[in-house]
Design a protein around this motif. Structure first.
Motif, PDB file in Angstrom:
ATOM      1  N   ALA A   1       0.833  -1.208   0.000  1.00 22.32           N
ATOM      2  CA  ALA A   1       0.000   0.000   0.000  1.00 22.32           C
ATOM      3  C   ALA A   1       0.866   1.256   0.000  1.00 22.32           C
ATOM      4  O   ALA A   1       0.575   2.224  -0.720  1.00 22.32           O
ATOM      5  N   ALA A   2       1.937   1.240   0.796  1.00 26.34           N
ATOM      6  CA  ALA A   2       2.840   2.391   0.829  1.00 26.34           C
ATOM      7  C   ALA A   2       3.559   2.572  -0.503  1.00 26.34           C
ATOM      8  O   ALA A   2       3.796   3.704  -0.952  1.00 26.34           O
ATOM      9  N   LEU A   3       3.898   1.470  -1.144  1.00 26.63           N
ATOM     10  CA  LEU A   3       4.591   1.561  -2.437  1.00 26.63           C
ATOM     11  C   LEU A   3       3.727   2.280  -3.462  1.00 26.63           C
ATOM     12  O   LEU A   3       4.212   3.156  -4.194  1.00 26.63           O
ATOM     13  N   PHE A   4       2.454   1.927  -3.532  1.00 23.72           N
ATOM     14  CA  PHE A   4       1.588   2.528  -4.544  1.00 23.72           C
ATOM     15  C   PHE A   4       1.176   3.957  -4.195  1.00 23.72           C
ATOM     16  O   PHE A   4       1.112   4.816  -5.079  1.00 23.72           O
ATOM     17  N   SER A   5       0.886   4.213  -2.921  1.00 24.84           N
ATOM     18  CA  SER A   5       0.385   5.539  -2.561  1.00 24.84           C
ATOM     19  C   SER A   5       1.521   6.534  -2.338  1.00 24.84           C
ATOM     20  O   SER A   5       1.585   7.585  -2.991  1.00 24.84           O
ATOM     21  N   LEU A   6       2.428   6.210  -1.434  1.00 24.15           N
ATOM     22  CA  LEU A   6       3.531   7.127  -1.160  1.00 24.15           C
ATOM     23  C   LEU A   6       4.533   7.162  -2.315  1.00 24.15           C
ATOM     24  O   LEU A   6       5.139   8.207  -2.589  1.00 24.15           O
ATOM     25  N   GLY A   7       4.691   6.008  -2.995  1.00 22.95           N
ATOM     26  CA  GLY A   7       5.606   5.988  -4.128  1.00 22.95           C
ATOM     27  C   GLY A   7       5.180   6.927  -5.246  1.00 22.95           C
ATOM     28  O   GLY A   7       6.021   7.518  -5.937  1.00 22.95           O
ATOM     29  N   SER A   8       3.877   7.071  -5.422  1.00 19.69           N
ATOM     30  CA  SER A   8       3.397   7.967  -6.473  1.00 19.69           C
ATOM     31  C   SER A   8       3.720   9.422  -6.167  1.00 19.69           C
ATOM     32  O   SER A   8       3.836  10.245  -7.078  1.00 19.69           O
ATOM     33  N   LEU A   9       3.850   9.762  -4.891  1.00 16.61           N
ATOM     34  CA  LEU A   9       4.186  11.144  -4.523  1.00 16.61           C
ATOM     35  C   LEU A   9       5.646  11.473  -4.778  1.00 16.61           C
ATOM     36  O   LEU A   9       6.019  12.646  -4.809  1.00 16.61           O
ATOM     37  N   SER A  10       6.469  10.456  -4.942  1.00 16.32           N
ATOM     38  CA  SER A  10       7.903  10.706  -5.091  1.00 16.32           C
ATOM     39  C   SER A  10       8.217  11.511  -6.349  1.00 16.32           C
ATOM     40  O   SER A  10       9.230  12.225  -6.390  1.00 16.32           O
ATOM     41  N   ILE A  11       7.338  11.422  -7.349  1.00 12.54           N
ATOM     42  CA  ILE A  11       7.601  12.181  -8.580  1.00 12.54           C
ATOM     43  C   ILE A  11       7.435  13.680  -8.361  1.00 12.54           C
ATOM     44  O   ILE A  11       7.799  14.476  -9.236  1.00 12.54           O
ATOM     45  N   LEU A  12       6.872  14.080  -7.223  1.00 10.17           N
ATOM     46  CA  LEU A  12       6.770  15.498  -6.915  1.00 10.17           C
ATOM     47  C   LEU A  12       8.082  16.048  -6.365  1.00 10.17           C
ATOM     48  O   LEU A  12       8.269  17.260  -6.318  1.00 10.17           O
ATOM     49  N   PHE A  13       8.982  15.172  -5.953  1.00  8.24           N
ATOM     50  CA  PHE A  13      10.204  15.611  -5.282  1.00  8.24           C
ATOM     51  C   PHE A  13      11.481  15.171  -5.996  1.00  8.24           C
ATOM     52  O   PHE A  13      12.528  15.768  -5.781  1.00  8.24           O
ATOM     53  N   VAL A  14      11.412  14.116  -6.791  1.00  7.63           N
ATOM     54  CA  VAL A  14      12.591  13.632  -7.507  1.00  7.63           C
ATOM     55  C   VAL A  14      12.227  13.437  -8.973  1.00  7.63           C
ATOM     56  O   VAL A  14      11.034  13.335  -9.312  1.00  7.63           O
ATOM     57  N   PRO A  15      13.222  13.375  -9.866  1.00  5.30           N
ATOM     58  CA  PRO A  15      12.929  13.124 -11.273  1.00  5.30           C
ATOM     59  C   PRO A  15      12.176  11.807 -11.466  1.00  5.30           C
ATOM     60  O   PRO A  15      12.333  10.854 -10.700  1.00  5.30           O
ATOM     61  N   ALA A  16      11.361  11.774 -12.507  1.00  7.50           N
ATOM     62  CA  ALA A  16      10.513  10.603 -12.743  1.00  7.50           C
ATOM     63  C   ALA A  16      11.332   9.335 -12.946  1.00  7.50           C
ATOM     64  O   ALA A  16      10.917   8.251 -12.516  1.00  7.50           O
TER      65      ALA A  16
END
Length: 400
Positions: free
Chosen positions: A319-334
Motif C-alpha cells: 500500500a505504501a509503495l503505490f500511494s507514497l511511491g506515487s508522490l515521489s515524482i513530486l520531489f525527484v525526477p521521474a
C-alpha cells in the motif's frame, strides 16, 4: 503544519481513550462476532470499533472548528459539517450491521442513500484537473460521486480481514493524501485546506485505533469502522480532486496534471484490487458479489505461510509503495522515482513469496530424491535380468 499535527494527535488520543469504553459497550449489548468459517481469528471478539473512531473524528473536527487558522473552513462552507453528518450516519449503519448482520442489499441501499445525501450537501466531483467534467448535469455529477463513495466503502470493507490491516492501509493512504493536499494548499492564498484537515484526522483515528487493534486484537472495527474509513478517505479525495482548477494544476511546476487522477486510484489500489478480484471470482462461480469466501488477498498471504503480523506488514508495504511511491515524482525526477519503485517492488515480491519458497524448495528436493530412488529401484530388476549367469541358464535350457 503544526496545527494539522495537533489535530491528528487529538483525533488519535481521543480514539485511543474511547476504544476500551466502546469495547465494554460492545460486549454488553452483544456486538460480539461469532467465529465464522471464513474468519482468521479463533476466539469470539467484540466489534463496533468504528464508534470509537467516529468519536475521535468528531472531537478533532469540533476542536478544529475553534482554531483560528482553520475555523474559516467551517464558516465559509457547510461541507465539513455535511461530511461529519455523513460519517455519523454511515457509522450508525455499520453499528446496526455489527449487531444484527444486515442483509447485504439493505446495507448497500443504506450506503447509497447516505452517499446521495452527502453529494447533495455539496461533496461532489465538479471538474477534473485534466479538463472540465463531461457531465454538466448536477444530478449526474451527484450520481458519479455517490457511486465512488459506495465503491470505496465496500473496497475497504472487503480488505478488513486481519488485525490492523484496514486501519493501516487507510492510514498510509491518508498520509499520502494529506501530503498532496498540503502541497496544493500552499499554492493557494490560504494554507487552510479541508482535505488536509480530513486526512490528518483520518490518520489520527487509524493510529489511535491500531494501538488496540494490533494482533491479537482486543476489538475489531467491524463494518462500522471499515465503512467509516472508506467513506472518509473518499470524501477527502473528492474535496481535493473534484474541485481543482485545471489551469492552476497545468501551469504548476510541482504538480503534474495527472497526479489528481492517479493518486486517488493508487491510494486505494490494494482494497479496490481485492474487491474487483472477489467480484469477478464470485460471479464466475455463479455466486452473489457479496458472498463471503476465504480467497481475499490476506487469506492468500496466510496460505503462502505468513503469520498474521507479517502478512499485515507486507500488505502495508505494498500500500505504501503505490500511494507514497506515487508522490515521489513530486520531489525527484521521474526516472529516479521509477527506479526506486521497481527496486521496492522487487524487495516486496521477495518478502511476499519467501515463506512459500522456503517451504516449497525442500518439498521439491524431497520429491526429486524420492523420484530418483524410485527410478533406481525400478532399474535393478532390469539389470538383474541382463546378468551373465541368467543368460547362460537361458541358453542351457534352450539347448535342452
Amino acid at each position: 503544519m503544526r496545527v494539522y499535527l495537533l489535530i491528528a494527535a487529538i483525533a488519535g488520543g481521543a480514539t485511543w481513550l474511547v476504544t476500551p469504553l466502546v469495547r465494554h459497550l460492545a460486549i454488553r449489548i452483544g456486538a460480539v462476532g461469532k467465529v465464522r468459517a471464513r474468519d482468521v481469528h479463533t476466539v469470539p471478539t467484540p466489534r463496533m470499533g468504528g464508534l470509537a473512531m467516529l468519536v475521535g473524528f468528531a472531537v478533532a473536527m469540533l476542536f478544529a472548528s475553534r482554531i483560528p487558522f482553520i475555523s474559516g473552513l467551517f464558516q465559509s462552507s457547510h461541507q465539513a459539517w455535511v461530511i461529519l453528518a455523513g460519517a455519523v450516519a454511515i457509522c450508525l449503519l455499520g453499528i446496526a450491521d455489527d449487531l444484527w448482520d444486515l442483509d447485504w442489499m439493505l446495507k448497500l441501499a443504506g450506503q447509497l442513500l447516505i452517499s446521495v445525501f452527502v453529494s447533495w450537501g455539496g461533496i461532489q466531483i465538479i471538474s477534473l484537473p485534466l479538463g472540465s467534467l463531461v457531465t454538466a448535469s448536477p444530478s449526474l455529477s451527484m450520481a458519479i460521486t455517490a457511486f465512488l463513495i459506495v465503491a470505496s466503502i465496500n473496497a475497504v470493507n472487503f480488505v478488513d480481514g486481519l488485525d490492523g490491516l484496514a486501519a493501516g492501509i487507510v492510514a498510509i493512504g491518508g498520509i499520502a493524501f494529506a501530503a498532496y493536499s498540503y502541497i496544493i494548499a500552499r499554492i493557494s492564498p490560504s494554507y487552510a485546506s479541508l482535505a488536509t484537515l480530513l486526512d490528518v484526522a483520518l490518520v489520527g483515528i487509524c493510529v489511535g485505533f491500531l494501538l488496540h487493534n494490533w494482533h491479537p486484537a482486543k476489538l475489531f472495527m467491524g463494518d462500522s469502522g471499515s465503512m467509516l474509513l472508506g467513506y472518509l478517505i473518499t470524501c477527502a479525495s473528492i474535496v481535493v480532486t473534484g474541485r481543482l482548477d485545471p489551469a492552476t494544476i497545468h501551469t504548476s511546476l510541482y504538480l503534474p496534471a495527472f497526479m489528481p487522477i492517479l493518486l486517488p486510484i493508487l491510494v486505494l489500489f490494494l482494497p479496490v484490487l481485492d474487491m474487483c478480484l472477489a467480484i469477478v471470482r464470485r460471479l464466475s462461480h455463479g455466486q452473489s458479489p457479496m458472498h463471503p469466501d476465504r480467497m481475499h488477498l490476506h487469506h492468500r498471504m496466510l496460505k503462502i505461510g505468513h503469520s498474521v503480523p507479517s502478512a499485515v506488514l507486507i500488505l502495508w508495504g505494498w500500500a505504501a509503495l503505490f500511494s507514497l511511491g506515487s508522490l515521489s515524482i513530486l520531489f525527484v525526477p521521474a526516472s529516479y522515482a521509477f527506479i526506486g519503485f521497481v527496486l521496492a517492488a522487487g524487495l516486496l515480491t521477495i518478502a511476499t513469496l519467501y515463506p512459500y519458497y522456503r517451504r516449497r524448495i525442500p518439498e521439491i528436493r524431497r520429491e526429486n530424491a524420492a523420484l530418483a530412488q524410485a527410478r533406481q529401484l525400478s532399474g535393478k530388476p532390469a539389470a538383474h535380468e541382463a546378468a551373465p549367469g541368467h543368460a547362460r541358464i537361458d541358453s542351457d535350457e534352450s539347448d535342452q
